[in-house]
Design a protein around this motif. Sequence first.
Motif, short mmCIF file in Angstrom:
data_model
loop_
_atom_site.label_atom_id
_atom_site.label_comp_id
_atom_site.label_asym_id
_atom_site.label_seq_id
_atom_site.Cartn_x
_atom_site.Cartn_y
_atom_site.Cartn_z
N GLU A 195 79.07 47.81 33.12
CA GLU A 195 79.11 46.39 33.78
C GLU A 195 78.33 45.35 33.31
OE1 GLU A 195 78.94 46.68 37.47
OE2 GLU A 195 79.23 48.17 37.19
N LEU A 196 78.72 44.35 33.49
CA LEU A 196 78.63 43.23 32.74
C LEU A 196 77.37 43.19 32.66
CD1 LEU A 196 81.84 41.57 33.53
CD2 LEU A 196 81.57 41.92 31.67
N PHE A 197 76.17 41.98 31.92
CA PHE A 197 74.86 41.56 32.16
C PHE A 197 75.19 40.22 33.49
CE2 PHE A 197 70.84 40.07 30.86
CZ PHE A 197 70.32 41.21 30.94
N SER A 198 73.86 40.41 33.87
CA SER A 198 74.10 38.43 34.46
C SER A 198 72.59 38.42 34.08
CB SER A 198 74.45 39.12 36.00
OG SER A 198 75.34 39.85 36.46
N THR A 199 72.32 37.03 34.55
CA THR A 199 71.23 36.94 34.62
C THR A 199 71.22 35.62 36.02
OG1 THR A 199 71.98 35.15 33.41
CG2 THR A 199 71.09 36.31 32.24
N TYR A 200 70.86 35.34 36.03
CA TYR A 200 70.64 33.34 37.28
C TYR A 200 71.26 32.80 37.24
CZ TYR A 200 67.69 30.14 35.52
OH TYR A 200 67.05 29.54 35.24
N PHE B 83 60.35 37.26 33.07
CA PHE B 83 61.36 37.82 32.49
C PHE B 83 62.35 37.16 33.96
CE2 PHE B 83 59.69 40.35 29.87
CZ PHE B 83 60.54 41.54 29.46
N ARG B 84 62.36 36.16 33.98
CA ARG B 84 63.43 35.36 35.29
C ARG B 84 63.71 34.44 34.19
NH1 ARG B 84 64.50 31.00 38.45
NH2 ARG B 84 65.67 30.90 40.27
N ARG B 85 64.56 34.17 33.40
CA ARG B 85 65.43 33.60 31.94
C ARG B 85 66.58 33.44 32.49
NH1 ARG B 85 60.80 32.39 28.85
NH2 ARG B 85 58.99 33.47 29.23
N ALA C 170 71.06 39.02 40.30
CA ALA C 170 70.08 38.11 39.21
C ALA C 170 69.32 37.61 39.91
CB ALA C 170 70.65 37.75 37.98
N GLU C 171 69.84 36.58 40.45
CA GLU C 171 68.41 35.22 41.37
C GLU C 171 67.94 36.41 41.76
OE1 GLU C 171 66.97 32.06 42.76
OE2 GLU C 171 68.53 32.44 40.78
N LYS C 172 68.43 37.03 42.80
CA LYS C 172 67.96 38.04 43.96
C LYS C 172 66.50 38.42 44.42
CE LYS C 172 68.14 40.88 47.84
NZ LYS C 172 69.06 41.15 48.58
N GLY D 298 64.97 38.55 37.72
CA GLY D 298 65.89 39.00 35.92
C GLY D 298 67.26 39.52 35.74
N GLY D 299 67.34 39.64 34.59
CA GLY D 299 68.53 39.55 33.83
C GLY D 299 68.96 41.17 33.77
#
Length: 293
Positions: free
Chosen positions: A222-227, A136-138, A239-241, A244-245
Motif C-alpha cells: 500500500e502507498l502512504f496517504s495523508t489527508y 498526528f493529523r499532518r 487519512a482525512e476520515k 492521520g497518515g
Amino acid sequence: MTTPKSQILKRIELLSHNLSDKIKSFNDRVNEMNGDMGISSLLLVQNDTNNLFKSSTKSLEKVSEQLQSFSTSTTQRMTNLEHKFGRFPEDSGVYFMRPDPSKDITFAAVRDWTNNHGYGDNWIVFQRRLNGSVSFRRNWTEYKQGFGDLRGEHWLGLEKLHMIVKSRRHELLIVMEDFDGVIAYAHYDDFQIGDESEKYVLKSVGEYSGTAGDSFTHHKDELFSTYDRDNDNSNSNCAEKFEGGWWFYNCYQSFLNGRYVNGKYIFQDGIDWKLFRGLSSLKSTKMMVRPAE
C-alpha cells in the motif's frame, strides 16, 4: 547552568595570560644578564621559575577539576530530569546519523538501547506515541520531513526512514501498550519502503513474530496517504476520515498514527491494532528499525 562554566573558563584564560607574562619577564631577565650572571644567580632564577610553574600547574589542575565536576553534575542533572519525567527509557538517547556515506546528509534520531522483549538493543525509533501531546493529523510534507519532539512523541519522517532502510535489510519492532498496562509487540524481519516517487509504498514487512498478532502484513504494497495526498484504494479518504497518515488498505487492520484518545474507546477512531485490542484505542506505541542480522 552556563554562568559557572563561563566563570571557570575565564579563570583559565586569566591564568594562561599571567603565566605567559611571567615567562616573558623571565626571558627578558635572562637576556639582560647574558654573560654577566654567576652560577648562584642562575640557580636562583631557575628556582623562581620552578616555583612559578608548580604554582600555575596546581591552579590549572584545580580549575580543571572544577570544570570536570561541573560537566559531570550537569550531565547527571539532565539524566535525572529525563528519567523523572519518563521521556526516555534508560540507556536511550538522541544521536546524529548519516545513513548514506555518499551524501552529506545527517539528522538526529532516537536510539533505543533497552533489551526490548528479548530482541536486543540499538533500535532506531521512527514513531512514538505517549500521551497525545503531539497531533498526528499532518500533511504530506510533514510526514515526509518529520515532526514532534524526539524526546517525546514524534514521527521521524518518511524520507529519513527510507534513507535508513534502503541500503540493506532491516527488521521492524513495534511495541504497544493498552490502558490496562498490558504490553504487546510485533516483530517483522524485512521492513522496506519506497522513496517519494513511489509514494513511500510499503514494499515488504517479512515474517511476523510476537504477541500482538499480525495486523501489519495486511498493509503490504500500500502507498502512504495523508489527508492532502489520498493514495489509498478505498472510495473514501481514510487519512482525512481517521486523522492521520498511514499505509491504508480499505481502511486498515492497524493504524498507529490515529487520533489520541484518553482512556478506552471502543470505536474505529483512535490508535488501533485490531488483533491486540480490537478497536480499543491504545495508550502508547513505539515503532523501531535496525539492520537485520
